[in-house]
Scaffold this motif. Structure first.
Motif, PDB file in Angstrom:
ATOM      1  N   PHE A 136       0.873  -1.274   0.268  1.00  0.00           N
ATOM      2  CA  PHE A 136      -0.186   0.148   0.209  1.00  0.00           C
ATOM      3  C   PHE A 136       1.202   0.786   0.158  1.00  0.00           C
ATOM      4  O   PHE A 136       0.473   2.404  -0.789  1.00  0.00           O
ATOM      5  N   LEU A 137       2.177   1.164   0.863  1.00  0.00           N
ATOM      6  CA  LEU A 137       2.788   2.557   1.035  1.00  0.00           C
ATOM      7  C   LEU A 137       3.011   2.556  -0.486  1.00  0.00           C
ATOM      8  O   LEU A 137       3.668   3.669  -1.031  1.00  0.00           O
ATOM      9  N   GLY A 138       3.957   1.369  -0.880  1.00  0.00           N
ATOM     10  CA  GLY A 138       4.873   1.618  -2.129  1.00  0.00           C
ATOM     11  C   GLY A 138       3.815   1.858  -3.491  1.00  0.00           C
ATOM     12  O   GLY A 138       4.390   3.217  -4.079  1.00  0.00           O
ATOM     13  N   ARG A 139       2.442   1.014  -3.636  1.00  0.00           N
ATOM     14  CA  ARG A 139       1.662   2.603  -4.207  1.00  0.00           C
ATOM     15  C   ARG A 139       1.632   3.889  -4.099  1.00  0.00           C
ATOM     16  O   ARG A 139       1.053   4.817  -5.319  1.00  0.00           O
ATOM     17  N   GLN A 140       1.348   4.172  -2.779  1.00  0.00           N
ATOM     18  CA  GLN A 140       1.267   5.896  -2.532  1.00  0.00           C
ATOM     19  C   GLN A 140       2.492   6.223  -2.722  1.00  0.00           C
ATOM     20  O   GLN A 140       2.944   7.783  -1.990  1.00  0.00           O
TER      21      GLN A 140
END
Length: 203
Positions: A174-178
């Motif tokens: 999730f953090l990577g996508r953001q």
């Protein structure tokens, strides 16, 4: 800085979190960057919110020295509140064990990143806590009236490993996508390595 709980494990993680936070504050100030602090959860703190640009680190370091574990971080509310106050292009470093569902705080993270906030998450954990090491068959129960649950140590450890792996993968993805950074840090890792990772080799 996010704190929770009230036992030896949390206190160990809290000690690590405060040392990391203090070290980062000193680093940024020495490089001419304004430094602020938000303490999420925790008890015993005189000033929980210290805006950046005060010119001195004393209030920040004093609050870090005062904080005791306890309370609830409420990451979703915190991200929303902090995001409204941060100037665009700010660096936000969260130090937390992230023991809250990413589906709850995820939308607020997305909103932060859309405003150009550079989000770096130091995900603190205790390897022994995650390993669920039990010496013999045990019984767990909920203090809120739940039923007792008997556990076989080996089966529980295998299940815990699977749950932890899925959880870390979800958070990291999730953090990577953001476009947020995720740094998984054991509470006993060497400080210099943690700082180099979070600061991109600046130290």
């Amino acid at each position: 800085l996010s704190t929770r709980g009230r036992d030896g494990t949390d206190d160990t993680k809290l000690s690590t979190a405060t040392v990391i936070a203090a070290s980062l504050a000193v680093f940024f100030q020495r490089h001419g960057d304004p430094v602020g602090l938000e303490i999420l959860g925790g008890t015993g703190v005189t000033h929980r919110s210290i805006p950046a640009g005060g010119g001195t680190l004393l209030p920040v370091l004093r609050s870090l020295a005062e904080v005791e574990s306890g309370g609830v971080a409420a990451l979703a509310d915190a991200f929303a509140s902090i995001g409204d106050r941060l100037p665009r292009k700010s660096v936000l470093i969260l130090i937390s064990d992230l023991m809250e569902d990413p589906q709850e705080w995820g939308p607020q993270v997305a909103a932060l990143v859309r405003r150009g906030i550079d989000l770096r998450v130091i995900h603190l954990h205790d390897p022994d806590e995650w390993a669920l090491r039990l010496a013999e068959p045990s019984v767990l129960y909920s203090p809120e009236g739940g039923e007792e649950v008997p556990l076989d140590p080996l089966a529980a450890q295998r299940a815990m490993t699977h749950v932890v792996d899925e959880y870390v993968t979800e958070v990291r993805a999730f953090l990577g996508r953001q476009r947020g950074q995720h740094h998984l840090v054991a509470h006993d890792e060497a400080l210099d390595g943690v700082l180099r990772a979070v600061l991109g080799g600046q130290v």
